[in-house]
Write an enzyme that holds these catalytic residues in place. Structure first.
Site, PDB file in Angstrom:
ATOM      1  N   HIS A  18      86.565  18.495 -20.543  1.00 15.54           N
ATOM      2  CA  HIS A  18      85.549  18.439 -19.485  1.00 15.54           C
ATOM      3  C   HIS A  18      85.624  17.135 -18.677  1.00 15.54           C
ATOM      4  CE1 HIS A  18      81.375  20.353 -18.610  1.00 15.54           C
ATOM      5  NE2 HIS A  18      81.832  19.753 -17.528  1.00 15.54           N
ATOM      6  N   TYR A  26      76.794  23.169 -21.287  1.00 13.05           N
ATOM      7  CA  TYR A  26      75.800  23.923 -20.512  1.00 13.05           C
ATOM      8  C   TYR A  26      74.751  24.554 -21.437  1.00 13.05           C
ATOM      9  CZ  TYR A  26      79.388  23.667 -16.805  1.00 13.05           C
ATOM     10  OH  TYR A  26      80.330  23.244 -15.908  1.00 13.05           O
ATOM     11  N   LYS A  68      84.827  24.526 -22.036  1.00 10.88           N
ATOM     12  CA  LYS A  68      85.262  23.118 -21.970  1.00 10.88           C
ATOM     13  C   LYS A  68      84.779  22.345 -23.183  1.00 10.88           C
ATOM     14  CE  LYS A  68      84.352  23.623 -17.036  1.00 10.88           C
ATOM     15  NZ  LYS A  68      83.084  24.318 -16.804  1.00 10.88           N
TER      16      LYS A  68
HETATM   17  P1  NAP Z   1      77.768  25.640  -6.400  1.00  5.38           P
HETATM   18  O1  NAP Z   1      78.376  26.856  -6.989  1.00  5.38           O
HETATM   19  O2  NAP Z   1      78.454  24.956  -5.283  1.00  5.38           O
HETATM   20  O3  NAP Z   1      76.298  25.951  -5.897  1.00  5.38           O
HETATM   21  C1  NAP Z   1      75.384  26.623  -6.718  1.00  5.38           C
HETATM   22  C2  NAP Z   1      74.060  26.709  -5.986  1.00  5.38           C
HETATM   23  O4  NAP Z   1      74.233  27.421  -4.764  1.00  5.38           O
HETATM   24  C3  NAP Z   1      73.030  27.454  -6.792  1.00  5.38           C
HETATM   25  O5  NAP Z   1      71.837  26.730  -6.768  1.00  5.38           O
HETATM   26  C4  NAP Z   1      72.868  28.786  -6.082  1.00  5.38           C
HETATM   27  O6  NAP Z   1      71.508  29.208  -6.117  1.00  5.38           O
HETATM   28  C5  NAP Z   1      73.301  28.495  -4.672  1.00  5.38           C
HETATM   29  N1  NAP Z   1      74.051  29.635  -4.112  1.00  5.38           N
HETATM   30  C6  NAP Z   1      75.027  30.346  -4.702  1.00  5.38           C
HETATM   31  N2  NAP Z   1      75.501  31.285  -3.877  1.00  5.38           N
HETATM   32  C7  NAP Z   1      74.806  31.165  -2.730  1.00  5.38           C
HETATM   33  C8  NAP Z   1      74.835  31.873  -1.507  1.00  5.38           C
HETATM   34  N3  NAP Z   1      75.684  32.891  -1.305  1.00  5.38           N
HETATM   35  N4  NAP Z   1      73.970  31.499  -0.533  1.00  5.38           N
HETATM   36  C9  NAP Z   1      73.088  30.464  -0.727  1.00  5.38           C
HETATM   37  N5  NAP Z   1      73.021  29.744  -1.871  1.00  5.38           N
HETATM   38  C10 NAP Z   1      73.870  30.102  -2.869  1.00  5.38           C
HETATM   39  O7  NAP Z   1      77.495  24.526  -7.509  1.00  5.38           O
HETATM   40  P2  NAP Z   1      77.698  24.349  -9.084  1.00  5.38           P
HETATM   41  O8  NAP Z   1      76.922  25.344  -9.856  1.00  5.38           O
HETATM   42  O9  NAP Z   1      77.445  22.933  -9.334  1.00  5.38           O
HETATM   43  O10 NAP Z   1      79.243  24.644  -9.302  1.00  5.38           O
HETATM   44  C11 NAP Z   1      79.754  25.928  -9.636  1.00  5.38           C
HETATM   45  C12 NAP Z   1      80.246  25.984 -11.064  1.00  5.38           C
HETATM   46  O11 NAP Z   1      81.279  25.033 -11.280  1.00  5.38           O
HETATM   47  C13 NAP Z   1      79.199  25.577 -12.114  1.00  5.38           C
HETATM   48  O12 NAP Z   1      78.215  26.564 -12.322  1.00  5.38           O
HETATM   49  C14 NAP Z   1      80.085  25.305 -13.296  1.00  5.38           C
HETATM   50  O13 NAP Z   1      80.513  26.521 -13.901  1.00  5.38           O
HETATM   51  C15 NAP Z   1      81.244  24.569 -12.617  1.00  5.38           C
HETATM   52  N6  NAP Z   1      81.086  23.095 -12.609  1.00  5.38           N
HETATM   53  C16 NAP Z   1      81.958  22.352 -13.351  1.00  5.38           C
HETATM   54  C17 NAP Z   1      81.843  20.965 -13.371  1.00  5.38           C
HETATM   55  C18 NAP Z   1      82.822  20.151 -14.194  1.00  5.38           C
HETATM   56  O14 NAP Z   1      82.538  18.978 -14.467  1.00  5.38           O
HETATM   57  N7  NAP Z   1      83.949  20.720 -14.577  1.00  5.38           N
HETATM   58  C19 NAP Z   1      80.840  20.304 -12.641  1.00  5.38           C
HETATM   59  C20 NAP Z   1      79.982  21.088 -11.874  1.00  5.38           C
HETATM   60  C21 NAP Z   1      80.123  22.466 -11.839  1.00  5.38           C
HETATM   61  P3  NAP Z   1      71.112  30.624  -6.773  1.00  5.38           P
HETATM   62  O15 NAP Z   1      71.568  30.582  -8.210  1.00  5.38           O
HETATM   63  O16 NAP Z   1      69.639  30.668  -6.621  1.00  5.38           O
HETATM   64  O17 NAP Z   1      71.845  31.672  -5.982  1.00  5.38           O
END
Ligand code: NAP
Length: 318
Positions: free
Chosen positions: A119, A57, A86
């Protein structure tokens, strides 16, 4: 009021909070580090005690700065906060695993992390170019077997550089291969889980094998890079709108609570103060069995994260 969802689940080292802050923002985006540092500070002030990071990241330094600031202002001690990071695909060579974690520790400005995850199961060409490609744009892979990488990760627990180790984005067969050789069993697996992709079989398998399961992209990442209008969006689902109205909770809160009630940990990412706060307020309401079933009815095996650049790798997981 709310019942049945613990605030933490047991893990080697220390309890693992069931709600954490995700920190993945667009790689290379201007201002991303400042956004993340601010989000982590806000989250800690709002009571979050769990941050999910990754070397790839590119923001461990920003996360580390924010945690350090909140330790220095007396809000938390290092022990109060659960830090996961990770190992990236270019460091799978067993000889590079410890140095990879040390790089993360330098960024995060801590002596040890609480959880270190592999990861992805596949390796890219060794080195600090995180997305190595040839002149034609083909990804350059390495042959390291994730089982050997795992054995090197086990040693990190012995050295005290991490308290627990785990996996991310592995399929069942790959997890079985790790379990066959492990002297330190994976404590956790982080996989994609949201209403459109419940990943039920894998969740059950991992839980039966003693792993806690963490749902990434729990909101089905509404602002994902590859967003196209034909893709589903939880904020437009009538059933979620109805439950949200009935409960007086936001759609995000309904979805996160749904996942918690299914026994998985959630790590929603937000850089917005109000949404960071909202995403933690999940313990003052319950979804009924019928509401749980209605949300589960959205499941359609819709996977967002495919890491398709590695599709030709022999350890590609999907
Ligand atoms: P997510 O948490 O499902 O969605 C994040 C998005 O949703 C952001 O753009 C955020 O915008 C918006 N959001 C957050 N809270 C909200 C709410 N209450 N209402 C409306 N919109 C909202 O997706 P993600 O970031 O892909 O996944 C979460 C975390 O999982 C990542 O940040 C990372 O740490 C981890 N991850 C790991 C892997 C892996 O391969 N292990 C892959 C993907 C993700 P704003 O920021 O503008 O609020």
């Amino acid at each position: 009021m709310s019942s049945g969802v613990p605030l933490t689940v047991p893990m080697p080292g220390k309890p693992y909070p069931t709600v954490g802050l995700g920190t993945f923002t667009l790689l290379g985006k201007t201002g991303a580090s400042e956004e993340v540092a601010n989000a982590v500070k806000v989250a800690i002030a709002e009571g979050y005690r769990h941050v999910d990071c990754a070397f790839v990241y590119g923001n461990e330094k920003a996360v580390g700065d924010a945690i350090k600031a909140k330790i220095e202002d007396g809000t938390i001690t290092r022990n109060d906060i659960y830090i996961t990071t990770k190992i990236w695909n270019t460091y799978h060579n067993p000889e590079h695993v410890e140095e990879a974690l040390r790089k993360s520790l330098r960024g995060l400005q801590t002596d040890c992390v609480d959880l270190y995850l592999m990861h992805w199961p596949f390796a890219y060409k060794d080195g600090d170019n995180l997305f190595p490609q040839d002149a034609e744009g083909n990804f350059l892979f390495a042959d390291h077997d994730y089982v050997d990488t795992w054995k090197a990760m086990e040693k990190l627990v012995g050295t005290g550089l991490t308290k627990a180790i785990g996996l991310s984005n592995f399929n069942k067969k790959q997890i079985e291969r790790v379990l066959e050789v492990a002297t330190v069993k994976p404590s956790n697996i982080q996989i994609e889980i949201h209403p459109y992709f419940l990943n039920e079989e894998l969740v059950s398998f991992c839980q039966l094998n003693g792993m806690t399961v963490t749902a990434y992209a729990p909101l089905a990442n509404p602002s994902r890079v590859l967003y196209v209008e034909s893709e589903p969006n939880i904020f437009e689902e009538p059933i979620l709108k109805d439950i949200s109205a009935a409960k007086g909770k936001s759609i995000a809160q309904v979805v996160l609570r749904f996942l918690l009630q299914r026994g998985v940990v959630v790590i929603p990412k937000s850089i917005n103060q109000a949404r960071i706060k909202e995403n933690k307020q999940l313990f003052d309401f319950d979804l009924t069995e019928s509401e749980m079933q209605q949300v589960a009815g959205l499941n359609r095996n819709f996977r967002l994260f495919r890491e398709e650049m590695a599709i030709r790798h022999k350890h590609y997981a999907f």
